[in-house]
Design a protein around this motif. Structure first.
Motif, PDB file in Angstrom:
ATOM      1  N   SER A   2       9.299  -2.409   4.059  1.00 16.50           N
ATOM      2  CA  SER A   2       9.960  -1.102   4.095  1.00 16.50           C
ATOM      3  C   SER A   2       9.131  -0.018   4.771  1.00 16.50           C
ATOM      4  O   SER A   2       9.694   0.914   5.338  1.00 16.50           O
ATOM      5  CB  SER A   2      10.331  -0.667   2.685  1.00 16.50           C
ATOM      6  N   GLU A   3       7.776  -0.094   4.675  1.00 12.40           N
ATOM      7  CA  GLU A   3       6.913   0.823   5.412  1.00 12.40           C
ATOM      8  C   GLU A   3       7.045   2.281   5.030  1.00 12.40           C
ATOM      9  O   GLU A   3       6.748   3.167   5.821  1.00 12.40           O
ATOM     10  CB  GLU A   3       7.128   0.669   6.925  1.00 12.40           C
ATOM     11  N   LYS A   4       7.499   2.555   3.827  1.00 15.83           N
ATOM     12  CA  LYS A   4       7.522   3.933   3.377  1.00 15.83           C
ATOM     13  C   LYS A   4       6.084   4.290   2.989  1.00 15.83           C
ATOM     14  O   LYS A   4       5.340   3.445   2.502  1.00 15.83           O
ATOM     15  CB  LYS A   4       8.449   4.055   2.168  1.00 15.83           C
ATOM     16  N   THR A   5       5.687   5.526   3.234  1.00 14.15           N
ATOM     17  CA  THR A   5       4.336   5.938   2.866  1.00 14.15           C
ATOM     18  C   THR A   5       4.369   7.022   1.810  1.00 14.15           C
ATOM     19  O   THR A   5       4.998   8.064   1.995  1.00 14.15           O
ATOM     20  CB  THR A   5       3.559   6.440   4.099  1.00 14.15           C
ATOM     21  N   LEU A   6       3.704   6.735   0.688  1.00 15.13           N
ATOM     22  CA  LEU A   6       3.600   7.735  -0.364  1.00 15.13           C
ATOM     23  C   LEU A   6       2.319   8.548  -0.158  1.00 15.13           C
ATOM     24  O   LEU A   6       1.355   8.038   0.399  1.00 15.13           O
ATOM     25  CB  LEU A   6       3.530   7.070  -1.742  1.00 15.13           C
ATOM     26  N   THR A   7       2.338   9.779  -0.629  1.00 15.52           N
ATOM     27  CA  THR A   7       1.165  10.647  -0.515  1.00 15.52           C
ATOM     28  C   THR A   7       0.830  11.233  -1.883  1.00 15.52           C
ATOM     29  O   THR A   7       1.487  10.919  -2.879  1.00 15.52           O
ATOM     30  CB  THR A   7       1.436  11.804   0.460  1.00 15.52           C
ATOM     31  N   ARG A   8      -0.168  12.110  -1.895  1.00 16.34           N
ATOM     32  CA  ARG A   8      -0.521  12.834  -3.117  1.00 16.34           C
ATOM     33  C   ARG A   8       0.703  13.483  -3.752  1.00 16.34           C
ATOM     34  O   ARG A   8       0.820  13.557  -4.956  1.00 16.34           O
ATOM     35  CB  ARG A   8      -1.474  13.980  -2.764  1.00 16.34           C
ATOM     36  N   MET A   9       1.597  13.974  -2.883  1.00 20.37           N
ATOM     37  CA  MET A   9       2.773  14.672  -3.387  1.00 20.37           C
ATOM     38  C   MET A   9       3.624  13.777  -4.271  1.00 20.37           C
ATOM     39  O   MET A   9       4.131  14.207  -5.301  1.00 20.37           O
ATOM     40  CB  MET A   9       3.604  15.193  -2.222  1.00 20.37           C
TER      41      MET A   9
ATOM     42  N   ALA B  38       4.152  -2.888  -4.809  1.00 21.71           N
ATOM     43  CA  ALA B  38       5.061  -3.973  -5.199  1.00 21.71           C
ATOM     44  C   ALA B  38       6.387  -3.864  -4.427  1.00 21.71           C
ATOM     45  O   ALA B  38       7.074  -4.857  -4.221  1.00 21.71           O
ATOM     46  CB  ALA B  38       5.300  -3.954  -6.710  1.00 21.71           C
ATOM     47  N   ARG B  39       6.725  -2.632  -3.978  1.00 22.62           N
ATOM     48  CA  ARG B  39       7.923  -2.436  -3.144  1.00 22.62           C
ATOM     49  C   ARG B  39       7.618  -2.658  -1.666  1.00 22.62           C
ATOM     50  O   ARG B  39       8.504  -2.568  -0.828  1.00 22.62           O
ATOM     51  CB  ARG B  39       8.448  -0.993  -3.287  1.00 22.62           C
ATOM     52  N   GLY B  40       6.341  -2.844  -1.346  1.00 22.43           N
ATOM     53  CA  GLY B  40       5.957  -3.015   0.047  1.00 22.43           C
ATOM     54  C   GLY B  40       5.589  -1.710   0.720  1.00 22.43           C
ATOM     55  O   GLY B  40       5.363  -1.667   1.932  1.00 22.43           O
ATOM     56  N   ASP B  41       5.488  -0.634  -0.049  1.00 23.43           N
ATOM     57  CA  ASP B  41       5.143   0.678   0.505  1.00 23.43           C
ATOM     58  C   ASP B  41       3.629   0.865   0.589  1.00 23.43           C
ATOM     59  O   ASP B  41       2.869   0.155  -0.050  1.00 23.43           O
ATOM     60  CB  ASP B  41       5.724   1.791  -0.374  1.00 23.43           C
ATOM     61  N   ARG B  42       3.243   1.856   1.374  1.00 19.30           N
ATOM     62  CA  ARG B  42       1.833   2.246   1.495  1.00 19.30           C
ATOM     63  C   ARG B  42       1.593   3.489   0.651  1.00 19.30           C
ATOM     64  O   ARG B  42       2.512   4.273   0.440  1.00 19.30           O
ATOM     65  CB  ARG B  42       1.540   2.702   2.934  1.00 19.30           C
ATOM     66  N   SER B  52      -2.411  -0.469   1.016  1.00 25.16           N
ATOM     67  CA  SER B  52      -1.280  -1.051   1.727  1.00 25.16           C
ATOM     68  C   SER B  52      -1.164  -2.525   1.363  1.00 25.16           C
ATOM     69  O   SER B  52      -1.999  -3.065   0.639  1.00 25.16           O
ATOM     70  CB  SER B  52      -1.460  -0.882   3.236  1.00 25.16           C
ATOM     71  N   VAL B  53      -0.122  -3.151   1.874  1.00 31.72           N
ATOM     72  CA  VAL B  53       0.137  -4.552   1.573  1.00 31.72           C
ATOM     73  C   VAL B  53      -0.013  -5.358   2.848  1.00 31.72           C
ATOM     74  O   VAL B  53       0.514  -4.975   3.889  1.00 31.72           O
ATOM     75  CB  VAL B  53       1.571  -4.726   1.013  1.00 31.72           C
ATOM     76  N   LYS B  54      -0.761  -6.439   2.783  1.00 28.65           N
ATOM     77  CA  LYS B  54      -0.915  -7.297   3.954  1.00 28.65           C
ATOM     78  C   LYS B  54      -0.258  -8.641   3.705  1.00 28.65           C
ATOM     79  O   LYS B  54      -0.328  -9.175   2.604  1.00 28.65           O
ATOM     80  CB  LYS B  54      -2.394  -7.500   4.282  1.00 28.65           C
ATOM     81  N   LYS B  55       0.351  -9.150   4.773  1.00 23.84           N
ATOM     82  CA  LYS B  55       1.027 -10.440   4.663  1.00 23.84           C
ATOM     83  C   LYS B  55       0.061 -11.554   5.059  1.00 23.84           C
ATOM     84  O   LYS B  55      -0.625 -11.464   6.070  1.00 23.84           O
ATOM     85  CB  LYS B  55       2.228 -10.438   5.601  1.00 23.84           C
TER      86      LYS B  55
END
Lengths: 100, 93
Positions: A2-9, B38-42, B52-55
């Motif tokens: 999914s490549e969503k990026t979470l931050t401090r916020m 666990a959702r694949g997010d960074r 981050s998650v590495k494959k």
């Protein structure tokens, strides 16, 4: 992925909804947690968070490196690096959550 | 430093907060990071680092005891990269 990026916020938003604090104070606390962990690491301590993982500082000796593009030799001075070792629980949850 | 020491330090410096709330705050932060991965997010925490998650591709492994060849499935593993500011601070810059 999914490549969503979470931050401090996003972290402070989670703290905000979990505990009845203001958004401002929640953000402050997230910062404090990161600050204390950083300070301990800079002081050379290992930071061990059960069921999350362990951050530790390692000393690396100086060595001769190479510029991969030009092939030129370049000295790499001795330095301290941070390594993170995820807990079993984290590894299991990350593996399970990303299973195809 | 362990989790309980981190909680204690924050509780000591924030006397207006209940200890159990400080516990919930600290636990929530670490839990959020795991849930995101666990959702694949960074999770990118500037100055500190990024999770981050590495494959890892499927491969033909080997049982080290018997030497037998065994298939290892594709899997995803957590990865942490230290942030620039922290990396510099570790080296006294």
């Amino acid at each position: 992925m999914s490549e969503k990026t979470l931050t401090r916020m996003d972290l402070s938003e989670a703290v905000f909804s979990e505990v009845g604090l203001s958004r401002n104070e929640s953000a402050q606390l997230v910062e404090t947690v990161l600050q204390y962990m950083s300070d301990a690491l800079v002081a050379g301590e290992t930071v061990k968070i059960s069921s999350f993982g362990t951050f530790s500082v390692r000393d690396k000796a100086a060595r001769v490196g190479r510029n991969p593009k030009t092939g030129d030799e370049a000295p790499i001075p001795a330095r301290r690096v941070l390594t993170f070792r995820p807990s079993h629980l984290m590894k299991d949850r990350v593996a399970a959550g990303n299973k195809a | 430093m362990i989790r309980s020491e981190l909680i204690q330090k924050i509780a000591d410096e924030n006397p207006h907060l209940y200890q159990r709330d400080v516990e919930r705050i600290v636990n929530t932060i670490f839990e959020e990071v795991i849930e995101a991965m666990a959702r694949g997010d960074r999770v990118e925490l500037r100055g500190f680092g990024a999770f981050s998650v590495k494959k890892r591709d499927a491969r033909q492994g080997r049982n080290p005891r018997t030497g037998e060849s065994v298939p290892v499935e594709e899997k995803h593993v957590p990865f942490f990269k230290t942030g620039k500011l922290l990396r510099d601070r570790l080296n006294g810059e």
